[in-house]
Design a protein around this motif. Structure first.
Motif, PDB file in Angstrom:
ATOM      1  N   VAL A 194     -16.841 -27.621  53.980  1.00 26.04           N
ATOM      2  CA  VAL A 194     -16.103 -27.958  52.768  1.00 26.04           C
ATOM      3  C   VAL A 194     -15.753 -29.445  52.751  1.00 26.04           C
ATOM      4  O   VAL A 194     -15.910 -30.130  51.723  1.00 26.04           O
ATOM      5  N   LEU A 195     -15.294 -29.985  53.876  1.00 22.90           N
ATOM      6  CA  LEU A 195     -14.917 -31.401  53.939  1.00 22.90           C
ATOM      7  C   LEU A 195     -16.135 -32.309  53.750  1.00 22.90           C
ATOM      8  O   LEU A 195     -16.047 -33.342  53.068  1.00 22.90           O
ATOM      9  N   ILE A 196     -17.270 -31.927  54.322  1.00 24.16           N
ATOM     10  CA  ILE A 196     -18.500 -32.697  54.121  1.00 24.16           C
ATOM     11  C   ILE A 196     -18.936 -32.610  52.660  1.00 24.16           C
ATOM     12  O   ILE A 196     -19.422 -33.590  52.074  1.00 24.16           O
ATOM     13  N   SER A 197     -18.737 -31.449  52.045  1.00 28.16           N
ATOM     14  CA  SER A 197     -19.068 -31.283  50.629  1.00 28.16           C
ATOM     15  C   SER A 197     -18.198 -32.194  49.764  1.00 28.16           C
ATOM     16  O   SER A 197     -18.678 -32.787  48.788  1.00 28.16           O
ATOM     17  N   ILE A 198     -16.926 -32.298  50.119  1.00 28.81           N
ATOM     18  CA  ILE A 198     -16.023 -33.186  49.371  1.00 28.81           C
ATOM     19  C   ILE A 198     -16.470 -34.640  49.527  1.00 28.81           C
ATOM     20  O   ILE A 198     -16.460 -35.416  48.560  1.00 28.81           O
ATOM     21  N   LEU A 199     -16.874 -35.027  50.742  1.00 31.40           N
ATOM     22  CA  LEU A 199     -17.370 -36.388  50.969  1.00 31.40           C
ATOM     23  C   LEU A 199     -18.574 -36.669  50.075  1.00 31.40           C
ATOM     24  O   LEU A 199     -18.631 -37.706  49.398  1.00 31.40           O
TER      25      LEU A 199
END
Length: 204
Positions: A165-170
């Motif tokens: 999820v955090l990589i997707s937000i990046l």
């Protein structure tokens, strides 16, 4: 305040260090956002100051992303916190408070942060970019498509759901910052592949 809050604040303000903006201001006394493409990133600074401006800005923006994650990792072993620090640094670059939230587009800062946060994923990005560039022959579009593929790459590397999820937000932040470029690049690519297609053709 909690340790997490301090880490995120520090990461954001590291991201706010607008290398290209201050470099142009120091050298010629002008606001680079009023010149060229209006961006504070390396490519636009390079147009204004030449190759030295490009490389100084690129290295500076990469380094501040790497520094934000390194500082976070110094204080905690929690990989999720370091990923949040990465996002905070990119947010600071794209929306720096001292420049009234008119910053850059986050490619170099994201890659610097990603190189420290997850070196294997950073190498994956480089590999994806190389393959996509060979297919499309377009640097900007290749980089953006490679960023868009990072969440899938994170899933295939068996990262836990929160990290995905955090990589997707990046990836989303980078694509959001490049939204105009993305439309222009796709339009240019389509027109290049189909030169007979013109938007201003009369309706018969």
């Amino acid at each position: 305040m909690s340790q997490l809050t301090w880490i995120l604040i520090a990461s954001y303000f590291l991201g706010c260090i607008a290398t290209g903006f201050y470099l142009v201001r120091i050298r010629i006394g002008k606001d680079v956002r009023e010149m060229g493409s209006g961006n504070i990133g390396a490519r636009n600074v390079g147009r204004v100051l030449g190759s030295s401006g490009f490389w100084i800005t690129l290295v500076g923006d990469f380094a501040k992303g790497a520094a934000a994650v390194w500082v976070a990792r110094y204080f905690t072993a929690d990989n999720h916190v370091t990923a949040l620090a990465m996002l905070a640094a990119v947010l600071g670059h794209v929306w720096p408070i001292q420049l009234r939230f008119r910053g850059g587009k986050g490619i170099a800062t994201s890659l610097g942060a990603l190189a420290v946060c997850d070196f294997h994923l950073a190498l994956t990005f480089v590999g994806l970019f190389a393959v996509i560039y060979l297919i499309l022959r377009r640097t900007t579009l290749g980089g953006l498509v490679a960023f868009a593929c990072l969440p899938l790459a994170s899933m295939f590397m068996d990262h836990d759901p929160l990290k995905v999820v955090l990589i997707s937000i990046l990836a989303g932040l980078v694509l959001l910052a490049h939204r105009k470029n993305l439309v222009e690049e796709i339009t240019s690519f389509v027109l290049r592949r189909n030169p007979e297609t013109k938007a201003d053709q009369p309706i018969k």
